[in-house]
Design a protein around this motif. Structure first.
Motif: not given
Length: 425
Positions: A318-323, A118-120
């Motif tokens: 909260g399911f986005i990894f900005y880096t 889900i984060l991907a």
């Protein structure tokens, strides 16, 4: 067999259209010093936050910056950033060199690196949205956009993207492993079908000694029976388009546009990749929209579909990894430029063969990861050791193929720099 061939061409056309969109965006960004400077400025806050707060209040930050529920760090680290750049470079090389679907490998690559599905998906969507905004290619295509067509289509796309996001989040809340298994299954089906079709297409073309365009010419000026039948359905309001191409233009019921938009939005919400790989073939082969209008409208919709889905369905939860997103953006810009140059010195038939390999590598990666996830949910009986072995085989096969392809493309580029300079001159 006819069904396989038709749907294969359908998917290949979509992959090619998505890749062309990526290439145009990359060229627009790289050609502007202001946009490159802006990317640099966007990276600085990520670095500062990571350095200043990773140890002290890092555990509290993911709730705002993404990653808390997905059990993955949202703060900056050099290792995380370098991995994301490498993934972006690989996807960019495939897009630029092959001209089809490099974005399809991003989610599998992130999941193989240990990122929850889900984060991907959320990160991939945000990366596409950022690239679309930075590219700013819309203004160059406005002459080809049917605004009424795009607006009605976006109604369905927003509904579909919402449904896709809800499905992913509900499955994740039930069981994170179930969420990963679902996303893995969807990617396995899509990549498996596209990869095997690309392989048969490559072998058929190689046998016939043909190296031309895999997607054919400009579709849409002449429409098929399905398109005519849909356009003959009179359910007002009727949306008009292609007035410049056909005398009096064409028209289609809003119902079919909303349904098509919902399908594209659903794919974007579940898989990431913006849904753009479906818009082109649906518009051209199903709705009967000309290629010229389709390209402009696709660029228009992908910005809003990816933006809506990434922000409302993933970022606020909260399911986005900005880096990772920023690293992939930088890597893909570099990879696309190199890949596009290599196409000038590599035969087209070779490029088509590499495309089949790349897509099938993504398929193997996901299909070999699936048994262990099903076993963890007690759906199938499989020992943890065997599941781990299968997963490892899939990961190694994927990164060996993609890594080998990347080394080949970069090596070809470096060895032919002088020849490329002469061509440019």
């Amino acid at each position: 067999m006819r069904f396989f061939s038709q749907w294969g061409r359908f998917m290949m056309a979509g992959a090619g259209a998505l890749a062309q969109w990526e290439i145009e965006n990359a060229k627009s960004i790289v050609s502007s010093r202001k946009k490159l400077l802006l990317i640099g400025l966007m990276i600085i806050p990520i670095i500062l936050i990571g350095v200043a707060f990773a140890d002290d209040i890092g555990p509290a930050l993911p709730a705002l910056l993404g990653g808390k529920k997905a059990y993955s760090p949202a703060f900056y680290s050099l290792g995380i950033f370098m991995v994301s750049i490498a993934i972006g470079v690989g996807a960019g090389l495939i897009t630029g060199c092959i001209g089809a679907g490099g974005g399809f490998i991003i989610a599998p690559a992130l999941m193989s690196a240990g990122i929850k599905g889900i984060l991907a998906v959320g990160t991939d969507l945000f990366h596409i949205f950022a690239k679309a905004i930075m590219g700013s290619v819309i203004h160059r295509k406005l002459g080809n956009v049917s605004v009424s067509l795009a607006v009605v289509f976006l109604i369905g796309a927003i509904l579909g993207a919402t449904a896709g996001g809800v499905i992913n989040r509900v499955l994740y809340e039930i069981n994170p492993i179930l969420s990963d298994a679902f996303i893995t299954t969807v990617y396995s089906l899509m990549l498996g079908f596209l990869g095997f079709y690309a392989l048969t297409d490559f072998l058929r073309s190689r046998k016939a000694d043909k190296g031309g365009d895999a997607h054919g010419g400009a579709e849409g000026a002449e429409i098929g029976a399905l398109c005519r039948n849909l356009q003959d359905v009179k359910c007002p309001p009727m949306i008009k388009f292609d007035q410049d191409l056909v005398a009096g233009g064409r028209q289609i019921s809003w119902i079919f546009l909303v349904m098509s938009g919902a399908l594209v939005g659903l794919a974007a919400g579940i898989m990431g990749v913006g849904g753009g790989f479906l818009t082109f073939p649906i518009f051209v082969y199903v709705l009967g929209v000309s290629s010229m209008t389709t390209v402009g409208t696709d660029i228009f919709q992908i910005v809003f579909t990816a933006g809506f889905a990434s922000i409302t369905q993933y970022a606020i939860y909260g399911f986005i990894f900005y880096t990772l997103a920023m690293g992939m953006l930088i890597g893909s810009l570099l990879g696309i430029q190199i890949g596009a140059l290599v196409t000038k010195i590599v035969p087209g038939i070779t490029i088509r063969g590499f495309y089949a390999m790349a897509v099938l590598a993504g398929f193997m990666n996901r299909i070999f990861a699936l048994p262990s996830k099903l076993a963890e949910m007690d759906i199938i009986s499989l020992s943890p050791g065997m599941g781990s072995i299968l997963n490892t085989i899939g990961i190694w096969a994927f990164f060996i193929v993609i890594g080998g392809f990347s080394v080949w493309v970069v090596g070809t580029f470096l060895m032919n720099i002088s020849k490329l300079k002469r061509k440019e001159a």
